[in-house]
Design a protein around this motif. Sequence first.
Motif, PDB file in Angstrom:
ATOM      1  N   LYS A 279       0.834  -1.208   0.000  1.00  0.00           N
ATOM      2  CA  LYS A 279       0.000   0.000   0.000  1.00  0.00           C
ATOM      3  C   LYS A 279       0.868   1.256   0.000  1.00  0.00           C
ATOM      4  CE  LYS A 279      -3.236   2.542   2.914  1.00  0.00           C
ATOM      5  NZ  LYS A 279      -3.954   2.547   4.197  1.00  0.00           N
ATOM      6  N   GLN A 280       1.906   1.283   0.832  1.00  0.00           N
ATOM      7  CA  GLN A 280       2.763   2.450   0.892  1.00  0.00           C
ATOM      8  C   GLN A 280       3.557   2.639  -0.395  1.00  0.00           C
ATOM      9  OE1 GLN A 280       2.663   4.816   3.059  1.00  0.00           O
ATOM     10  NE2 GLN A 280       1.069   3.681   4.168  1.00  0.00           N
ATOM     11  N   GLN A 281       3.911   1.516  -1.032  1.00  0.00           N
ATOM     12  CA  GLN A 281       4.581   1.626  -2.345  1.00  0.00           C
ATOM     13  C   GLN A 281       3.630   2.225  -3.375  1.00  0.00           C
ATOM     14  OE1 GLN A 281       5.852  -2.420  -2.938  1.00  0.00           O
ATOM     15  NE2 GLN A 281       7.867  -2.096  -1.965  1.00  0.00           N
ATOM     16  N   SER A 282       2.350   1.781  -3.281  1.00  0.00           N
ATOM     17  CA  SER A 282       1.337   2.367  -4.182  1.00  0.00           C
ATOM     18  C   SER A 282       1.184   3.861  -3.897  1.00  0.00           C
ATOM     19  CB  SER A 282      -0.003   1.651  -3.982  1.00  0.00           C
ATOM     20  OG  SER A 282      -1.006   2.280  -4.732  1.00  0.00           O
ATOM     21  N   ASN A 283       1.147   4.223  -2.579  1.00  0.00           N
ATOM     22  CA  ASN A 283       1.044   5.642  -2.232  1.00  0.00           C
ATOM     23  C   ASN A 283       2.245   6.420  -2.743  1.00  0.00           C
ATOM     24  OD1 ASN A 283      -1.301   5.004  -0.967  1.00  0.00           O
ATOM     25  ND2 ASN A 283      -0.552   5.259   1.130  1.00  0.00           N
ATOM     26  N   GLU A 284       3.417   5.811  -2.629  1.00  0.00           N
ATOM     27  CA  GLU A 284       4.621   6.478  -3.130  1.00  0.00           C
ATOM     28  C   GLU A 284       4.536   6.678  -4.644  1.00  0.00           C
ATOM     29  OE1 GLU A 284       8.464   8.224  -2.703  1.00  0.00           O
ATOM     30  OE2 GLU A 284       6.747   7.823  -1.390  1.00  0.00           O
ATOM     31  N   HIS A 285       3.960   5.665  -5.310  1.00  0.00           N
ATOM     32  CA  HIS A 285       3.760   5.794  -6.758  1.00  0.00           C
ATOM     33  C   HIS A 285       2.814   6.957  -7.067  1.00  0.00           C
ATOM     34  CE1 HIS A 285       3.038   4.828 -10.947  1.00  0.00           C
ATOM     35  NE2 HIS A 285       1.732   4.776 -10.697  1.00  0.00           N
ATOM     36  N   LEU A 286       1.732   7.074  -6.253  1.00  0.00           N
ATOM     37  CA  LEU A 286       0.793   8.179  -6.460  1.00  0.00           C
ATOM     38  C   LEU A 286       1.484   9.519  -6.220  1.00  0.00           C
ATOM     39  CD1 LEU A 286      -2.457   6.815  -4.738  1.00  0.00           C
ATOM     40  CD2 LEU A 286      -2.021   7.031  -7.181  1.00  0.00           C
ATOM     41  N   ARG A 287       2.336   9.576  -5.174  1.00  0.00           N
ATOM     42  CA  ARG A 287       3.068  10.822  -4.929  1.00  0.00           C
ATOM     43  C   ARG A 287       3.943  11.200  -6.122  1.00  0.00           C
ATOM     44  NH1 ARG A 287       3.933   8.281   0.227  1.00  0.00           N
ATOM     45  NH2 ARG A 287       2.819   9.347   1.934  1.00  0.00           N
ATOM     46  N   ARG A 288       4.711  10.209  -6.580  1.00  0.00           N
ATOM     47  CA  ARG A 288       5.619  10.489  -7.707  1.00  0.00           C
ATOM     48  C   ARG A 288       4.831  10.835  -8.967  1.00  0.00           C
ATOM     49  NH1 ARG A 288      10.893   9.044  -6.835  1.00  0.00           N
ATOM     50  NH2 ARG A 288      11.321   7.844  -4.931  1.00  0.00           N
ATOM     51  N   GLN A 289       3.705  10.129  -9.170  1.00  0.00           N
ATOM     52  CA  GLN A 289       2.877  10.395 -10.359  1.00  0.00           C
ATOM     53  C   GLN A 289       2.326  11.825 -10.314  1.00  0.00           C
ATOM     54  OE1 GLN A 289      -0.158   7.454 -12.230  1.00  0.00           O
ATOM     55  NE2 GLN A 289      -1.352   8.703 -10.825  1.00  0.00           N
ATOM     56  N   PHE A 290       1.786  12.211  -9.147  1.00  0.00           N
ATOM     57  CA  PHE A 290       1.282  13.578  -9.010  1.00  0.00           C
ATOM     58  C   PHE A 290       2.417  14.592  -9.171  1.00  0.00           C
ATOM     59  CE2 PHE A 290       0.547  17.336  -6.416  1.00  0.00           C
ATOM     60  CZ  PHE A 290      -0.678  17.767  -6.899  1.00  0.00           C
ATOM     61  N   ALA A 291       3.562  14.294  -8.505  1.00  0.00           N
ATOM     62  CA  ALA A 291       4.686  15.236  -8.565  1.00  0.00           C
ATOM     63  C   ALA A 291       5.183  15.403  -9.997  1.00  0.00           C
ATOM     64  CB  ALA A 291       5.815  14.740  -7.664  1.00  0.00           C
ATOM     65  N   SER A 292       5.244  14.296 -10.740  1.00  0.00           N
ATOM     66  CA  SER A 292       5.726  14.374 -12.122  1.00  0.00           C
ATOM     67  C   SER A 292       4.835  15.304 -12.952  1.00  0.00           C
ATOM     68  CB  SER A 292       5.741  12.962 -12.736  1.00  0.00           C
ATOM     69  OG  SER A 292       6.088  13.027 -14.100  1.00  0.00           O
ATOM     70  N   GLN A 293       3.493  15.134 -12.794  1.00  0.00           N
ATOM     71  CA  GLN A 293       2.565  15.980 -13.551  1.00  0.00           C
ATOM     72  C   GLN A 293       2.589  17.421 -13.029  1.00  0.00           C
ATOM     73  OE1 GLN A 293       1.071  15.203 -16.167  1.00  0.00           O
ATOM     74  NE2 GLN A 293      -0.620  16.605 -16.492  1.00  0.00           N
ATOM     75  N   ALA A 294       2.623  17.578 -11.690  1.00  0.00           N
ATOM     76  CA  ALA A 294       2.605  18.922 -11.110  1.00  0.00           C
ATOM     77  C   ALA A 294       3.862  19.695 -11.483  1.00  0.00           C
ATOM     78  CB  ALA A 294       2.479  18.827  -9.583  1.00  0.00           C
ATOM     79  N   ASN A 295       5.003  19.005 -11.561  1.00  0.00           N
ATOM     80  CA  ASN A 295       6.259  19.678 -11.900  1.00  0.00           C
ATOM     81  C   ASN A 295       6.308  20.081 -13.370  1.00  0.00           C
ATOM     82  OD1 ASN A 295       7.230  19.486  -9.299  1.00  0.00           O
ATOM     83  ND2 ASN A 295       8.297  17.546  -9.638  1.00  0.00           N
TER      84      ASN A 295
END
Length: 911
Positions: free
Chosen positions: A643-659
């Motif tokens: 679950k935390q790996q999935s959350n980390e993926h969501l963080r990176r996915q959001f960060a990639s788009q937001a950046n």
Amino acid sequence: MVDYHAANQSYQYGPSSGSNGAGGGGSMGDYMAQEDDWDRDLLLDPAWEKQQRKTFTAWCNSHLRKAGTQIENIDEDFRDGLKLMLLLEVISGERLPKPERGKMRVHKINNVNKALDFIASKGVKLVSIGAEEIVDGNAKMTLGMIWTIILRFAIQDISVEETSAKEGLLLWCQRKTAPYKNVNVQNFHISWKDGLAFNALIHRHRPELIEYDKLRKDDPVTNLNNAFEVAEKYLDIPKMLDAEDIVNTARPDEKAIMTYVSSFYHAFSGAQKAETAANRICKVLAVNQENEHLMEDYERLASDLLEWIRRTIPWLEDRVPQKTIQEMQQKLEDFRDYRRVHKPPKVQEKCQLEINFNTLQTKLRLSNRPAFMPSEGRMVSDINNGWQHLEQAEKGYEEWLLNEIRRLERLDHLAEKFRQKASIHEAWTDGKEVMLKHRDYETATLSDIKALIRKHEAFESDLAAHQDRVEQIAAIAQELNELDYYDSHNVNTRCQKICDQWDALGSLTHSRREALEKTEKQLETIDQLHLEYAKRAAPFNNWMESAMEDLQDMFIVHTIEEIEGLISAHDQFKSTLPDADREREAILAIHKEAQRIAESNHIKLSGSNPYTTVTPQIINSKWEKVQQLVPKRDHALLEEQSKQQSNEHLRRQFASQANIVGPWIQTKMEEIGRISIEMNGTLEDQLSHLKQYERSIVDYKPNLDLLEQQHQLIQEALIFDNKHTNYTMEHIRVGWEQLLTTIARTINEVENQILTRDAKGISQEQMQEFRASFNHFDKDHGGALGPEEFKACLISLGYDVENDRQGDAEFNRIMSVVDPNHSGLVTFQAFIDFMSRETTDTDTADQVIASFKVLAGDKNFITAEELRRELPPDQAEYCIARMAPYQGPDAVPGALDYKSFSTALYGESDL
């Protein structure tokens, strides 16, 4: 038939094609150059000469009768020059030299020459028309001379839309007869043969005189006679044509038709002035009506938006917490719906409202109207203040929601932990009070007493081991109280019961020890093995219980690092299991050794260890339970790691788009700022470029929607931080709204510049010159000029504002116009407004008053009847509803004050 071609070699009549005399002689010359060909054709047809004789005679008599005389024969009655001079005096309003009264030929020639000299003095160059031909009664020369007079005094000054003479008169006829069926005026000959055009001219200006719908195109004689008779009877236009002559001629004489039609033009010239005045008033009223409509729209939209803000802010400021996570998550979902569905249309409404306000102010400024002041509380600044309050409440509400969900999640975890520990402790204490109160030592044997003492020692060891659990339970209850747990009452009650029971157990334990110690002297032997078993089994049993408790303990983590820490701790625990297993085997070996000794010495045991209730079966059972819980714990930790790996993926996915989106928005904001300063090409090109730029921004919206979807996934996963980006969804939303608002405002600025340019008649070259000058002195590209920069800009455009008394006074005057609030900055829009006022002319209150005065027949007031007659219905009623009664000394019932109404349209400053 006269041989005109032979005669034409020696003379022609009318002004020369090359004439450039004063009083419009140039245009007359051009016009007459076009007339040469059809003049020659005219003289070939006796029917045309007949029409000219009748028409010219009637035209002359229409003026001579004002002097009490007339002519009968046009080529005879002008021969002595007397009536010719009289005719010129009547139509010009000027005095000619005194005529000679002698009867001799020389006297007649002198009089005719005086008339011809007067005609020439009006800018008409007479070619081949001599006094001798007139005196000799030359019909062709006389008709030519009269046509020259008609052209100069009846037709030449007719002007419609910058045309003159024949073209102006023709355009006037076409406009007046355009609405009538079967009428198509293209010339001054065959277009008039059926008589409908004459009737249409009369009906257009005096509809009560003609029943136009009853006229038939196939009855031209009746139509012509009807028009001629009505014109003579009611319009004082003499009958200059014969219906039969016109109908029976293949092509009626153009000069005769033009002469007759010019009489209609002059007869209706008063109505023409009234129509011009009415058109001006209609234009002004239309602008005012449109502006009032825009004001009403602004007030309505502003009220609606402010009301929505007023309703929404209390909802966002409602911080009453709910008792469960589910209820708070529903609040969060409602807030997301507000962000996704309810707020975006309001953002667009706010932006559009500002654009409408700026456009309205520009239109008012361009039409010399006072600036629009919204009603109290509905200013753009009021809306911006309300919107700022809304966004502050919105930000605080979202932070409160997330913090409250975190708090409830922490509370649920603590409450479950409290219940779990409390249940374990209550299960352990079950029956302990009864055991401690039991007085079995009073009847026990010595060995039993010793066993009871050892058993009590083991219990005390167990009791001490449970001290930590009781303290943990109390600490958890205290934390739940501090975090305002909704079920704190039940938690406190249960905790108090546990603490009271724990105190009672301590007291009972102490009392039992004292009782047992009294009989300790009677104890002689003790089964060391059982005691050792009990001493080692109790801690081991407590360790297993703690291990089972830890293996079943709930956990909550928010980062991959936290779960990896738990996994590491669990791996460390698993590494201790071999040692624990060896300890278990050692404890069980003690128990087996005790049984072996008892059997070898034929000792009959009671069946259970007198020092402890922890049997080998219990130890094995709990050990087996520990063995079962370990893989379950492994599985739970791995699931949480996933679950935390999935959350980390969501963080990176959001960060990639937001950046990507964040810098893109920032870049676009900078580009818009650069575009608004540079502004190359025409205003239309700039507007087109900006709208294409706006479409490219709108087309980027799916990237923002994708980011919103990713943000929703992050919130649903209860992820509260993201170390991979500095951009939050709130930052992105605010940046996007600012970007849309900025491009819309920039487009609106260009549209207002187009409005200014078109309304003020500023050429594209002037607009580009203004923009280039402004940009040249706008060194910091801030979109505004300081006083010294603005002065340099004015000097570059030719204004005398150098540093002397006169230049300083002129510059101060200009600054008071472009910077009325004394901010020390001049915007480009203020600069353009100033330049447009300096270089163009607009309607003024005085012009509108003059137009109303024409409609009122030069009176100081106007009546409702006159307004309804002269203006379109809606604009007439608009004026009537807003005009105050006229209070002057010459007032009549129903008189209206058009002067105060006109000045009110422009503000008191234009009085």
